[in-house]
Scaffold this motif. Structure first.
Motif, PDB file in Angstrom:
ATOM      1  N   ALA A 100       0.913  -1.099   0.047  1.00 46.92           N
ATOM      2  CA  ALA A 100       0.129   0.010   0.082  1.00 46.92           C
ATOM      3  C   ALA A 100       0.865   1.266   0.047  1.00 46.92           C
ATOM      4  O   ALA A 100       2.113   1.285   0.524  1.00 46.92           O
ATOM      5  CB  ALA A 100      -0.806   0.117   1.234  1.00 46.92           C
ATOM      6  N   MET A 101       0.252   2.377  -0.553  1.00 41.58           N
ATOM      7  CA  MET A 101       1.123   3.709  -0.498  1.00 41.58           C
ATOM      8  C   MET A 101       1.318   4.012   1.002  1.00 41.58           C
ATOM      9  O   MET A 101       0.584   3.754   1.705  1.00 41.58           O
ATOM     10  CB  MET A 101       0.332   4.764  -1.295  1.00 41.58           C
ATOM     11  CG  MET A 101       0.290   4.588  -2.772  1.00 41.58           C
ATOM     12  SD  MET A 101      -0.736   5.667  -3.678  1.00 41.58           S
ATOM     13  CE  MET A 101       0.593   5.766  -5.187  1.00 41.58           C
ATOM     14  N   GLY A 102       2.141   5.283   0.811  1.00 42.22           N
ATOM     15  CA  GLY A 102       2.104   5.732   2.355  1.00 42.22           C
ATOM     16  C   GLY A 102       3.813   5.882   2.593  1.00 42.22           C
ATOM     17  O   GLY A 102       4.267   4.839   2.987  1.00 42.22           O
ATOM     18  N   ARG A 103       4.370   7.000   2.245  1.00 38.81           N
ATOM     19  CA  ARG A 103       5.629   7.118   2.273  1.00 38.81           C
ATOM     20  C   ARG A 103       6.368   7.101   3.793  1.00 38.81           C
ATOM     21  O   ARG A 103       7.307   6.612   4.073  1.00 38.81           O
ATOM     22  CB  ARG A 103       6.058   8.481   1.569  1.00 38.81           C
ATOM     23  CG  ARG A 103       7.601   8.474   0.819  1.00 38.81           C
ATOM     24  CD  ARG A 103       7.512   9.713   0.351  1.00 38.81           C
ATOM     25  NE  ARG A 103       6.473   9.857  -1.022  1.00 38.81           N
ATOM     26  CZ  ARG A 103       7.093   9.390  -2.278  1.00 38.81           C
ATOM     27  NH1 ARG A 103       8.154   8.985  -2.485  1.00 38.81           N
ATOM     28  NH2 ARG A 103       6.195   9.481  -3.183  1.00 38.81           N
ATOM     29  N   ILE A 119      -2.376   4.261   5.327  1.00 38.71           N
ATOM     30  CA  ILE A 119      -3.244   3.455   4.345  1.00 38.71           C
ATOM     31  C   ILE A 119      -2.932   2.101   4.519  1.00 38.71           C
ATOM     32  O   ILE A 119      -3.972   1.421   4.295  1.00 38.71           O
ATOM     33  CB  ILE A 119      -2.672   3.843   3.059  1.00 38.71           C
ATOM     34  CG1 ILE A 119      -2.940   5.472   2.490  1.00 38.71           C
ATOM     35  CG2 ILE A 119      -3.331   3.094   1.966  1.00 38.71           C
ATOM     36  CD1 ILE A 119      -2.300   5.938   1.376  1.00 38.71           C
ATOM     37  N   ALA A 120      -1.696   1.520   4.909  1.00 42.49           N
ATOM     38  CA  ALA A 120      -1.715   0.240   5.120  1.00 42.49           C
ATOM     39  C   ALA A 120      -2.545  -0.157   6.414  1.00 42.49           C
ATOM     40  O   ALA A 120      -3.283  -1.254   6.440  1.00 42.49           O
ATOM     41  CB  ALA A 120      -0.191  -0.047   5.552  1.00 42.49           C
ATOM     42  N   ALA A 121      -2.527   0.614   7.360  1.00 45.12           N
ATOM     43  CA  ALA A 121      -3.225   0.427   8.444  1.00 45.12           C
ATOM     44  C   ALA A 121      -4.669   0.297   8.122  1.00 45.12           C
ATOM     45  O   ALA A 121      -5.347  -0.638   8.966  1.00 45.12           O
ATOM     46  CB  ALA A 121      -3.252   1.698   9.378  1.00 45.12           C
ATOM     47  N   ALA A 122      -5.281   0.726   7.121  1.00 44.14           N
ATOM     48  CA  ALA A 122      -6.784   0.537   6.713  1.00 44.14           C
ATOM     49  C   ALA A 122      -7.205  -0.831   6.572  1.00 44.14           C
ATOM     50  O   ALA A 122      -8.256  -1.318   6.336  1.00 44.14           O
ATOM     51  CB  ALA A 122      -7.182   1.635   5.707  1.00 44.14           C
ATOM     52  N   GLY A 123      -5.957  -1.469   5.972  1.00 41.20           N
ATOM     53  CA  GLY A 123      -5.939  -3.015   5.692  1.00 41.20           C
ATOM     54  C   GLY A 123      -6.778  -3.696   6.945  1.00 41.20           C
ATOM     55  O   GLY A 123      -7.567  -4.852   6.455  1.00 41.20           O
ATOM     56  N   ALA A 124      -6.501  -3.210   8.027  1.00 43.05           N
ATOM     57  CA  ALA A 124      -7.071  -3.865   9.113  1.00 43.05           C
ATOM     58  C   ALA A 124      -8.527  -4.098   8.985  1.00 43.05           C
ATOM     59  O   ALA A 124      -9.244  -4.951   9.744  1.00 43.05           O
ATOM     60  CB  ALA A 124      -6.643  -3.014  10.382  1.00 43.05           C
ATOM     61  N   HIS A 143      -3.191 -10.609   8.654  1.00 34.38           N
ATOM     62  CA  HIS A 143      -2.574 -11.235  10.036  1.00 34.38           C
ATOM     63  C   HIS A 143      -1.321 -10.308  10.467  1.00 34.38           C
ATOM     64  O   HIS A 143      -0.911 -10.362  11.343  1.00 34.38           O
ATOM     65  CB  HIS A 143      -2.132 -12.407   9.769  1.00 34.38           C
ATOM     66  CG  HIS A 143      -3.173 -13.613   9.147  1.00 34.38           C
ATOM     67  ND1 HIS A 143      -3.460 -13.499   7.731  1.00 34.38           N
ATOM     68  CD2 HIS A 143      -4.447 -14.060   9.621  1.00 34.38           C
ATOM     69  CE1 HIS A 143      -4.485 -14.565   7.713  1.00 34.38           C
ATOM     70  NE2 HIS A 143      -5.131 -14.725   8.689  1.00 34.38           N
ATOM     71  N   MET A 144      -1.157  -9.416   9.489  1.00 34.39           N
ATOM     72  CA  MET A 144       0.113  -8.546   9.765  1.00 34.39           C
ATOM     73  C   MET A 144      -0.015  -7.254   8.951  1.00 34.39           C
ATOM     74  O   MET A 144      -0.214  -7.322   7.767  1.00 34.39           O
ATOM     75  CB  MET A 144       1.307  -9.416   9.537  1.00 34.39           C
ATOM     76  CG  MET A 144       2.592  -8.602   9.627  1.00 34.39           C
ATOM     77  SD  MET A 144       4.154  -9.655   9.290  1.00 34.39           S
ATOM     78  CE  MET A 144       4.868  -9.515  10.911  1.00 34.39           C
ATOM     79  N   ILE A 145       0.300  -6.066   9.702  1.00 33.44           N
ATOM     80  CA  ILE A 145       0.430  -4.973   8.738  1.00 33.44           C
ATOM     81  C   ILE A 145       1.703  -4.344   9.278  1.00 33.44           C
ATOM     82  O   ILE A 145       2.094  -4.035  10.458  1.00 33.44           O
ATOM     83  CB  ILE A 145      -0.614  -4.099   9.142  1.00 33.44           C
ATOM     84  CG1 ILE A 145      -2.053  -4.554   8.859  1.00 33.44           C
ATOM     85  CG2 ILE A 145      -0.588  -2.579   8.278  1.00 33.44           C
ATOM     86  CD1 ILE A 145      -3.355  -3.658   9.221  1.00 33.44           C
ATOM     87  N   LEU A 146       2.436  -4.034   8.239  1.00 32.69           N
ATOM     88  CA  LEU A 146       3.940  -3.464   8.352  1.00 32.69           C
ATOM     89  C   LEU A 146       3.848  -1.846   7.998  1.00 32.69           C
ATOM     90  O   LEU A 146       3.622  -1.523   6.840  1.00 32.69           O
ATOM     91  CB  LEU A 146       4.656  -4.139   7.506  1.00 32.69           C
ATOM     92  CG  LEU A 146       5.143  -5.680   7.595  1.00 32.69           C
ATOM     93  CD1 LEU A 146       5.907  -6.264   6.637  1.00 32.69           C
ATOM     94  CD2 LEU A 146       5.429  -5.965   9.184  1.00 32.69           C
ATOM     95  N   VAL A 161      -0.539 -10.288   4.221  1.00 30.53           N
ATOM     96  CA  VAL A 161       0.420  -9.104   5.066  1.00 30.53           C
ATOM     97  C   VAL A 161      -0.068  -7.877   3.965  1.00 30.53           C
ATOM     98  O   VAL A 161      -0.198  -7.946   2.936  1.00 30.53           O
ATOM     99  CB  VAL A 161       1.879  -9.540   4.945  1.00 30.53           C
ATOM    100  CG1 VAL A 161       2.637  -8.264   5.424  1.00 30.53           C
ATOM    101  CG2 VAL A 161       2.127 -10.860   5.339  1.00 30.53           C
ATOM    102  N   VAL A 162      -0.204  -6.683   4.842  1.00 34.27           N
ATOM    103  CA  VAL A 162      -0.208  -5.447   4.005  1.00 34.27           C
ATOM    104  C   VAL A 162       0.985  -4.803   4.715  1.00 34.27           C
ATOM    105  O   VAL A 162       1.030  -4.704   5.675  1.00 34.27           O
ATOM    106  CB  VAL A 162      -1.510  -4.984   4.596  1.00 34.27           C
ATOM    107  CG1 VAL A 162      -1.627  -3.460   3.663  1.00 34.27           C
ATOM    108  CG2 VAL A 162      -2.912  -5.486   4.044  1.00 34.27           C
ATOM    109  N   VAL A 163       1.632  -4.374   3.356  1.00 35.36           N
ATOM    110  CA  VAL A 163       2.911  -3.727   3.787  1.00 35.36           C
ATOM    111  C   VAL A 163       2.863  -2.095   3.340  1.00 35.36           C
ATOM    112  O   VAL A 163       2.374  -1.798   2.103  1.00 35.36           O
ATOM    113  CB  VAL A 163       3.995  -4.413   3.407  1.00 35.36           C
ATOM    114  CG1 VAL A 163       4.100  -4.547   1.819  1.00 35.36           C
ATOM    115  CG2 VAL A 163       5.526  -3.669   3.644  1.00 35.36           C
ATOM    116  N   SER A 164       3.328  -1.270   4.008  1.00 36.70           N
ATOM    117  CA  SER A 164       3.448   0.222   3.398  1.00 36.70           C
ATOM    118  C   SER A 164       4.710   0.313   2.655  1.00 36.70           C
ATOM    119  O   SER A 164       5.561  -0.251   2.974  1.00 36.70           O
ATOM    120  CB  SER A 164       3.377   0.836   4.778  1.00 36.70           C
ATOM    121  OG  SER A 164       3.808   2.247   4.478  1.00 36.70           O
ATOM    122  N   GLU A 165       4.507   1.055   1.559  1.00 37.61           N
ATOM    123  CA  GLU A 165       6.022   1.253   0.790  1.00 37.61           C
ATOM    124  C   GLU A 165       6.818   1.810   1.398  1.00 37.61           C
ATOM    125  O   GLU A 165       7.950   1.899   1.239  1.00 37.61           O
ATOM    126  CB  GLU A 165       5.405   2.194  -0.598  1.00 37.61           C
ATOM    127  CG  GLU A 165       5.030   3.690   0.106  1.00 37.61           C
ATOM    128  CD  GLU A 165       4.819   4.547  -1.206  1.00 37.61           C
ATOM    129  OE1 GLU A 165       5.390   4.306  -2.098  1.00 37.61           O
ATOM    130  OE2 GLU A 165       4.045   5.630  -1.270  1.00 37.61           O
TER     131      GLU A 165
END
Lengths: 419, 419
Positions: free
Chosen positions: B189-192, B197-202, B213-216, B243-247
């Motif tokens: 996900a975006m978010g420098r 944005i990644a958090a919204a995956g929750a 199960h995991m957000i980075l 996993v959702v990972v922030s860029e």
């Protein structure tokens, strides 16, 4: 209530609408409870039949089953598991028949692509050979649109709509920023052998002038110099260039642009990463600022953007499969027939499985435009009807609602089986 | 009709709803044609003001302007172009005032993020200093949700809804295939700098047990060993791991996981490719079959899945900006205030620009769950209202309809200007 039970299994990569087919199968079985007893679903596809992990769908409420129509993924579990060849591993097929016998299963509905059509046919033949009365009906499914006979495959229309919509939306983003930012945007679409999905990107614009300004199909050998020249020309003409590239894009000698080197259970190479590979070339050869996206599973799971035509057809082939069974048919696959193009109309015909199994349908050369970098009007006429209509799922709390199933398995009757 | 004209420009990365703000600005100006003359839009943002490329929005039909509300991208063109510092490059600011003077522009509406809030403030101050009566109002926009004062930034709610929905849909796909196929799915996900944005995956699940199960998050230093152990545990518990990972995910020392080594016009590093980098680690350390997706521009262009709350707020800040101007305000930004959480209600307050400019709002530590791999209930309570409601665009021929503008520029009055 009859004791002629039925079995349904999902196979291979799932789609946004494979559960709509499941819904069609289950609801139609329920309508004919006088002739079809319990419908069992295989937990994780055909593996559930081998290991006797049978989900009792009769325990699911009508409401839960109806919700399958708008739930992506494979609700009962799918698998990438190819039965071994029948000559040397006959026992595996015999085990299936044993499980079917043990649970009075007379109808076998197999929801998958080309590989599972082949399995379905083999099971049908073996049961005949073994004198067990089984009717095996294949329910077409594949985002790849590579099944023969049928005009298109359920699952494809929705992924096509997703790619076309995403291309249109992203192109507006790039167009508005290109004077000072990204000049080249690359979207990687699925499609290992056939370029159908990437080709659908063309629908983002009404003309062949784009965006997308270029589509890279597996059917057209990749020539780096020609591709870069085309991208450069598009940037100079439009200020930016949008490229849709198929994961199966390959060189003249068949080497994939990006080859992760892995193979899946069917022996296919696991691909991914064509977009960054191509982006690297753009950077090296042209020096333009680029961005790339890899939609991956998002594209085939995007039920929120499903094509209404696709949902209807997915349901219809499931429904027709049950009707075929009731009509005494065996080793057939309900196929979609295009009756008219404008206005688009379609109907279902029953295709014999021996004409379907293990055949891949590629993009016909007549759909590919002369320079090889997209499709022509004939291609558009084929694709356009398949993305028509919206069938938004219900939303709850800001998100698409999905079916909630009990997925209870029945008691096993046979000795344990090891895969 | 007055000759007090107005100027509107879009700045920086565009969003699914920045045109909804444009719509709010333009429609409100039209309602007050007794006090606001012609509204000009900068072609490619502030660059259009410098180069005197002014689009005459009065030539657009009401229908076309209304369609902006459901059109992604920046309809008038945006830019990544930061004005140089005012001390050494004062002439650039003076040029802007000259252009405004030449076209009787008394209202300046600048639609952007933190950098443009700063520009807006500087222009306001300089005009005052030069004795030119200009009211500069900032219209908040950024998918990154990193603007201070405002409870959230228009553009964020829609990208949050996209990431949450895509995560939910893809998770169903992986869940159904994991027994024999992909075990780990990674969505980038975006978010420098901020992990919003990644958090919204929750939000994809109602519980913190996932999926995902995991957000980075960029806010939590990346520790390969801990991350891999968590992925492994999730696969062992659930059969798969999403996993959702922030860029912007980074190591303790601030190094990004994947650093392309380029910088954009604002001096920010151009990121991308965290997902494949992480996938490589999964392969190396755990050996699980993986898939990854990089949504890139698709996420911020996905107007088809916009949050209704976001669309309303984007329109409202545009509308309020014009009202501020009419009320004689200067150097302010209409900000969103959360009046109540359950049920969610909001209103607009006018924030002084000196409190907004050049400040970044990070995810507060109170929203991050203890293990650092996601958000807690407080984080959910903050995010959930922002993705509520659907505002589907009209569809035509299977695709979202977008605004079609004339974008005619007026005749220049001043000597040419070179950037």
């Amino acid at each position: 209530m009859t004791s002629n039970n039925a079995f349904y299994a999902q196979s291979g990569g799932v789609t946004a609408v494979i559960n709509a087919s499941a819904c069609g199968v289950i609801e139609t079985c329920r309508k004919h409870s006088d002739r079809i007893g319990t419908l069992y679903a295989g937990h994780n596809g055909i593996i559930g039949a081998l290991t006797e992990e049978l989900i009792d769908t009769s325990l699911e409420s009508d409401e839960a089953i109806a919700a399958l129509r708008h739930t992506p993924g494979g609700a009962f579990g799918s698998c990438r598991y190819k039965l071994k060849d029948i000559e040397t591993h006959r026992s595996q097929y015999e085990r299936l028949i044993e499980v079917f016998k043990a649970h009075d299963i007379r109808y076998f509905f197999y929801n998958g692509g080309g590989d599972s059509a082949d399995t379905c046919l083999k099971i049908s033949r073996l049961s005949e050979h073994m004198g067990y009365p089984l009717q095996a009906i294949h329910v077409a499914k594949t985002v790849d649109n590579d099944l023969p006979i049928t005009d298109n495959s359920p699952g494809f229309g929705s992924v096509a709509k997703y790619i076309a919509t995403s291309t249109r939306e992203a192109a507006l983003d790039i167009a508005s920023m290109c004077s000072t930012s990204t000049k080249v945007f690359i979207l990687e679409a699925m499609g290992r052998h056939a370029g159908w999905i990437a080709a659908a990107g063309a629908l983002a614009s009404d003309t062949n002038d784009g965006p997308p300004h270029m589509i890279l199909l597996p059917e057209v050998p990749f020539d780096r110099q020609r591709v870069m020249a085309h991208i450069d020309a598009a940037v100079k003409k439009h200020g930016y260039c949008v490229v849709v590239v198929s994961e199966g894009a390959r060189y003249e000698d068949g080497t994939f642009l990006a080859d992760a080197g892995n193979t899946d259970a069917f022996g296919h190479r696991q691909l991914g990463g064509v977009a960054p590979t191509l982006a690297g070339m753009v950077k090296q050869d042209l020096g333009y600022k680029y961005h790339w996206a890899v939609a991956d599973y998002l594209q085939r799971a995007a039920r929120h953007l499903a094509s209404a035509v696709d949902v209807e057809q997915a349901y219809a082939v499931g429904q027709r499969a049950v009707e075929c069974a009731l009509e005494g048919k065996n080793a057939v696959m309900p196929a979609i027939q295009r009756d008219s193009e404008e206005p688009y109309s379609w109907s279902i015909v029953d295709a014999p499985l021996e004409r379907v199994a293990n055949q891949e349908k590629f993009m016909p050369a007549e759909y590919i435009r002369e320079d090889g970098f997209g499709i022509n009007d004939a291609g558009r006429r084929y694709l356009s009807p398949l993305i028509q209509g919206e069938d938004f799922p219900p939303f709850e709390n800001g998100l698409p609602k999905v079916a909630s199933l009990r997925l209870e398995q029945i008691a096993k009757k046979l000795p344990e089986y090891h895969l």
